[in-house]
Design a protein around this motif. Structure first.
Motif, PDB file in Angstrom:
ATOM      1  N   VAL A 333      20.245   0.050 111.962  1.00 56.31           N
ATOM      2  CA  VAL A 333      21.387   0.343 111.101  1.00 56.31           C
ATOM      3  C   VAL A 333      21.311  -0.467 109.811  1.00 56.31           C
ATOM      4  O   VAL A 333      21.593   0.037 108.716  1.00 56.31           O
ATOM      5  N   ALA A 334      20.922  -1.746 109.928  1.00 53.43           N
ATOM      6  CA  ALA A 334      20.769  -2.584 108.731  1.00 53.43           C
ATOM      7  C   ALA A 334      19.715  -2.001 107.805  1.00 53.43           C
ATOM      8  O   ALA A 334      19.897  -1.932 106.582  1.00 53.43           O
ATOM      9  N   ASN A 335      18.610  -1.578 108.390  1.00 58.07           N
ATOM     10  CA  ASN A 335      17.531  -0.990 107.602  1.00 58.07           C
ATOM     11  C   ASN A 335      18.006   0.279 106.894  1.00 58.07           C
ATOM     12  O   ASN A 335      17.716   0.508 105.718  1.00 58.07           O
ATOM     13  N   TYR A 336      18.771   1.089 107.622  1.00 58.08           N
ATOM     14  CA  TYR A 336      19.278   2.340 107.063  1.00 58.08           C
ATOM     15  C   TYR A 336      20.158   2.069 105.843  1.00 58.08           C
ATOM     16  O   TYR A 336      19.969   2.670 104.774  1.00 58.08           O
ATOM     17  N   PHE A 337      21.107   1.160 105.967  1.00 61.01           N
ATOM     18  CA  PHE A 337      22.030   0.937 104.850  1.00 61.01           C
ATOM     19  C   PHE A 337      21.377   0.174 103.692  1.00 61.01           C
ATOM     20  O   PHE A 337      21.767   0.366 102.532  1.00 61.01           O
ATOM     21  N   ASN A 338      20.382  -0.633 103.988  1.00 60.33           N
ATOM     22  CA  ASN A 338      19.632  -1.253 102.894  1.00 60.33           C
ATOM     23  C   ASN A 338      18.834  -0.199 102.133  1.00 60.33           C
ATOM     24  O   ASN A 338      18.720  -0.254 100.899  1.00 60.33           O
ATOM     25  N   ASP A 339      18.293   0.767 102.869  1.00 63.31           N
ATOM     26  CA  ASP A 339      17.604   1.889 102.222  1.00 63.31           C
ATOM     27  C   ASP A 339      18.587   2.717 101.399  1.00 63.31           C
ATOM     28  O   ASP A 339      18.283   3.167 100.280  1.00 63.31           O
ATOM     29  N   MET A 340      19.784   2.924 101.939  1.00 65.13           N
ATOM     30  CA  MET A 340      20.789   3.701 101.223  1.00 65.13           C
ATOM     31  C   MET A 340      21.234   3.012  99.929  1.00 65.13           C
ATOM     32  O   MET A 340      21.574   3.673  98.946  1.00 65.13           O
ATOM     33  N   LYS A 341      21.220   1.681  99.915  1.00 65.62           N
ATOM     34  CA  LYS A 341      21.536   0.958  98.677  1.00 65.62           C
ATOM     35  C   LYS A 341      20.484   1.265  97.623  1.00 65.62           C
ATOM     36  O   LYS A 341      20.786   1.458  96.433  1.00 65.62           O
ATOM     37  N   MET A 342      19.225   1.334  98.034  1.00 69.16           N
ATOM     38  CA  MET A 342      18.157   1.686  97.102  1.00 69.16           C
ATOM     39  C   MET A 342      18.331   3.109  96.580  1.00 69.16           C
ATOM     40  O   MET A 342      18.077   3.386  95.408  1.00 69.16           O
ATOM     41  N   VAL A 343      18.794   4.006  97.445  1.00 65.13           N
ATOM     42  CA  VAL A 343      19.046   5.383  97.028  1.00 65.13           C
ATOM     43  C   VAL A 343      20.192   5.431  96.022  1.00 65.13           C
ATOM     44  O   VAL A 343      20.128   6.142  95.011  1.00 65.13           O
ATOM     45  N   ALA A 344      21.255   4.654  96.276  1.00 67.22           N
ATOM     46  CA  ALA A 344      22.382   4.603  95.338  1.00 67.22           C
ATOM     47  C   ALA A 344      21.921   4.090  93.976  1.00 67.22           C
ATOM     48  O   ALA A 344      22.321   4.607  92.928  1.00 67.22           O
ATOM     49  N   ASP A 345      21.063   3.061  93.986  1.00 65.19           N
ATOM     50  CA  ASP A 345      20.509   2.544  92.729  1.00 65.19           C
ATOM     51  C   ASP A 345      19.710   3.614  92.002  1.00 65.19           C
ATOM     52  O   ASP A 345      19.772   3.737  90.769  1.00 65.19           O
ATOM     53  N   GLU A 346      18.961   4.400  92.764  1.00 66.20           N
ATOM     54  CA  GLU A 346      18.129   5.446  92.177  1.00 66.20           C
ATOM     55  C   GLU A 346      18.992   6.551  91.569  1.00 66.20           C
ATOM     56  O   GLU A 346      18.698   7.069  90.490  1.00 66.20           O
ATOM     57  N   MET A 347      20.056   6.907  92.256  1.00 69.13           N
ATOM     58  CA  MET A 347      20.975   7.906  91.714  1.00 69.13           C
ATOM     59  C   MET A 347      21.573   7.430  90.389  1.00 69.13           C
ATOM     60  O   MET A 347      21.676   8.203  89.429  1.00 69.13           O
ATOM     61  N   TYR A 348      21.949   6.177  90.362  1.00 69.11           N
ATOM     62  CA  TYR A 348      22.540   5.619  89.140  1.00 69.11           C
ATOM     63  C   TYR A 348      21.520   5.646  88.003  1.00 69.11           C
ATOM     64  O   TYR A 348      21.852   5.971  86.867  1.00 69.11           O
ATOM     65  N   ARG A 349      20.273   5.344  88.321  1.00 70.19           N
ATOM     66  CA  ARG A 349      19.225   5.305  87.286  1.00 70.19           C
ATOM     67  C   ARG A 349      18.993   6.677  86.670  1.00 70.19           C
ATOM     68  O   ARG A 349      18.861   6.811  85.452  1.00 70.19           O
ATOM     69  N   ILE A 350      18.950   7.715  87.489  1.00 72.82           N
ATOM     70  CA  ILE A 350      18.562   9.033  86.973  1.00 72.82           C
ATOM     71  C   ILE A 350      19.733   9.786  86.342  1.00 72.82           C
ATOM     72  O   ILE A 350      19.522  10.709  85.556  1.00 72.82           O
ATOM     73  N   LEU A 351      20.970   9.403  86.667  1.00 75.11           N
ATOM     74  CA  LEU A 351      22.127  10.105  86.111  1.00 75.11           C
ATOM     75  C   LEU A 351      22.382   9.727  84.656  1.00 75.11           C
ATOM     76  O   LEU A 351      22.187   8.588  84.247  1.00 75.11           O
ATOM     77  N   LYS A 352      22.852  10.705  83.902  1.00 74.46           N
ATOM     78  CA  LYS A 352      23.317  10.438  82.548  1.00 74.46           C
ATOM     79  C   LYS A 352      24.635   9.673  82.606  1.00 74.46           C
ATOM     80  O   LYS A 352      25.337   9.708  83.628  1.00 74.46           O
ATOM     81  N   ASN A 353      24.984   8.997  81.542  1.00 72.11           N
ATOM     82  CA  ASN A 353      26.302   8.371  81.473  1.00 72.11           C
ATOM     83  C   ASN A 353      27.369   9.447  81.630  1.00 72.11           C
ATOM     84  O   ASN A 353      27.259  10.533  81.050  1.00 72.11           O
ATOM     85  N   ASP A 354      28.380   9.137  82.430  1.00 74.74           N
ATOM     86  CA  ASP A 354      29.457  10.077  82.771  1.00 74.74           C
ATOM     87  C   ASP A 354      28.985  11.184  83.713  1.00 74.74           C
ATOM     88  O   ASP A 354      29.727  12.137  83.971  1.00 74.74           O
ATOM     89  N   GLY A 355      27.754  11.063  84.240  1.00 70.72           N
ATOM     90  CA  GLY A 355      27.283  12.013  85.240  1.00 70.72           C
ATOM     91  C   GLY A 355      27.924  11.721  86.589  1.00 70.72           C
ATOM     92  O   GLY A 355      28.360  10.599  86.853  1.00 70.72           O
ATOM     93  N   TYR A 356      27.954  12.730  87.443  1.00 74.28           N
ATOM     94  CA  TYR A 356      28.614  12.593  88.739  1.00 74.28           C
ATOM     95  C   TYR A 356      27.629  12.753  89.896  1.00 74.28           C
ATOM     96  O   TYR A 356      26.680  13.535  89.822  1.00 74.28           O
ATOM     97  N   ALA A 357      27.910  12.010  90.961  1.00 76.35           N
ATOM     98  CA  ALA A 357      27.172  12.157  92.218  1.00 76.35           C
ATOM     99  C   ALA A 357      28.139  12.660  93.283  1.00 76.35           C
ATOM    100  O   ALA A 357      29.242  12.113  93.435  1.00 76.35           O
ATOM    101  N   PHE A 358      27.745  13.693  93.997  1.00 77.37           N
ATOM    102  CA  PHE A 358      28.524  14.239  95.110  1.00 77.37           C
ATOM    103  C   PHE A 358      27.720  13.990  96.385  1.00 77.37           C
ATOM    104  O   PHE A 358      26.656  14.580  96.581  1.00 77.37           O
TER     105      PHE A 358
END
Length: 434
Positions: A333-358
């Motif tokens: 579970v720890a590994n999963y959520f640490n991986d998910m933090k990396m995914v959240a960082d990646e989403m933030y990187r690729i999104l434009k300013n004011d872009g949305y994630a669903f």
């Protein structure tokens, strides 16, 4: 507090008041009762576990995107987000770590001229008359092929694979027929038909390969024709849709290039996608060592590390509970959520300013510990820099995912088990803005 996104008013979640997501009322607008949209367009080309409901993606695109937007899915799976983006005229890009998913998604988003498909299919059917079993008695494939398939079907699958691979047509056409072949492998094997888990059915009589293949191709040809004609009518045939074999934690998508992310991450302690697609993996030479293949996937106990720390306070409380019950699960579970933090960082990187994630995600219970995946992912998104604007709760009457676990073991089971309980009755749509 009402949040307004592109003029749409939402009331589901007050971000100023910390309440459990489970306390939210179910939004009927997002439940889609009696709707089976998985059969529309090319969505039904290939079976896929926990398939993303197309109506969710359709509603998000129609309500919260506009012409010219670029949509991304970092867990593209069999391509639901990409198909819906294309039929709505939105350019899209998806990534998935699974080559089987990549193949399916690529075929589903690239319709072919129906006349051309009909011609090639007739040639393939005619070629079946020349099948000679003895030519395949010495075929060399992965050892596990012999575990899953009786010789008669093994030889016929090998013949079909050779026929398709040897077609003089484009790779696009070859891939179409390879997806049809991939879809029938379970039906033609000893795999228990009613189970998503890999297990032998000693009483199963596998379906005839040539019969199953012809039936599946005919179904796909009809769906392709509908998709092809609709895209042509809407003038969306050339709308770009790309699927890459990449890791959601580190993609090659350009910085600030995406308008909207629409995705549904794998559930923690849930599916072993590598195992579920092993038949295609072995036949198409995507997999030689299943154990090594498993380690590439997020949300698998085969790749767990030793770290028991995570950035989310809610996740940390959960891990601290689990480590006293079952250490291996706590690490997973720890590994999963640490991986998910990396995914959240990646989403933030690729999104434009004011872009949305669903983000579509559900909570569950494991080892009698409630795993608040939605709440935790919301925390991770905020830690990555997002503002969580809204959380919508929906019931999942048609989501293709087992909803029953054994209370003691935590394993998936059936309602016949007196010790069973539902674990995914609802899920949440987290709406976050960069």
């Amino acid at each position: 507090m009402n949040c307004s996104i592109f003029g749409k008013q939402t009331n589901q979640y007050n971000m100023d008041v910390a309440i459990p997501f489970e306390s939210l009322s179910v939004s009927e607008d997002w439940t889609f009762k009696n709707v089976k949209s998985t059969e529309q367009w090319t969505h039904g080309y290939h079976r896929y576990p926990a398939k993303f409901l197309p109506n969710i993606v359709k509603k998000i695109i129609e309500d919260y995107t506009k012409e010219g937007d670029v949509v991304a899915d970092l867990f593209a799976g069999c391509g639901t987000t990409l198909v819906e983006s294309k039929i709505h005229g939105r350019k899209s890009v998806g990534v998935d770590i699974n080559p089987v998913a990549q193949l399916i998604a690529r075929v589903k988003t690239q319709p072919i001229d129906p006349k051309e498909l009909d011609r090639v299919f007739k040639d393939l059917v005619n070629s079946l008359e020349f099948y000679d079993e003895k030519n395949y008695h010495n075929i060399e494939k992965h050892d596990r092929i012999d575990y899953w398939f009786f010789p008669e079907n093994k030889y016929r699958i090998a013949y079909l694979y050779d026929l398709i691979s040897g077609l003089p047509e484009s790779q696009k056409i070859k891939d179409f027929f390879l997806v049809a072949l991939s879809h029938i492998l379970k039906n033609c094997s000893r795999w228990l038909q009613t189970s998503t888990k890999p297990q032998i059915d000693p009483d199963k009589v596998p379906v005839s390969v040539f019969f199953a293949f012809k039936k599946q191709v005919k179904t796909m040809i009809r769906k392709n024709s509908d998709f092809f004609k609709e895209l042509k009518k809407l003038q969306y045939s050339n709308v770009e849709s790309q699927i890459f074999l990449q890791d959601a934690r580190k993609t090659e998508i350009e910085d600030s290039s995406i308008s909207t992310v629409i995705t549904s991450p794998p559930y923690v302690t849930s599916y072993e996608y590598a195992d579920l697609h092993q038949l295609t993996g072995y036949w198409f030479d995507y997999v030689s060592n299943l154990l090594e293949f498993r380690k590439n996937f997020i949300g698998t106990f085969y790749s767990y590390g030793t770290e028991l720390k995570t950035e989310s306070k809610t996740a940390q409380d959960l891990i601290d509970q689990l480590k006293n019950i079952h250490l291996r699960t706590a690490k997973e579970v720890a590994n999963y959520f640490n991986d998910m933090k990396m995914v959240a960082d990646e989403m933030y990187r690729i999104l434009k300013n004011d872009g949305y994630a669903f983000i579509v995600i559900g909570n569950t219970t494991f080892k009698n510990v409630k795993i608040l995946s939605a709440e935790i992912f919301s925390e991770l998104l905020e830690l990555s820099g997002f503002e969580v604007h809204d959380v919508i709760k929906r019931s999942i009457p048609h989501k293709l995912i087992p909803t029953i676990r054994d209370k003691t073991t935590g394993k998936f089971t059936t309602v016949a088990n007196k010790n069973s309980k539902k674990v995914y009755p609802e899920e949440y749509i987290i709406i976050a803005r960069k």
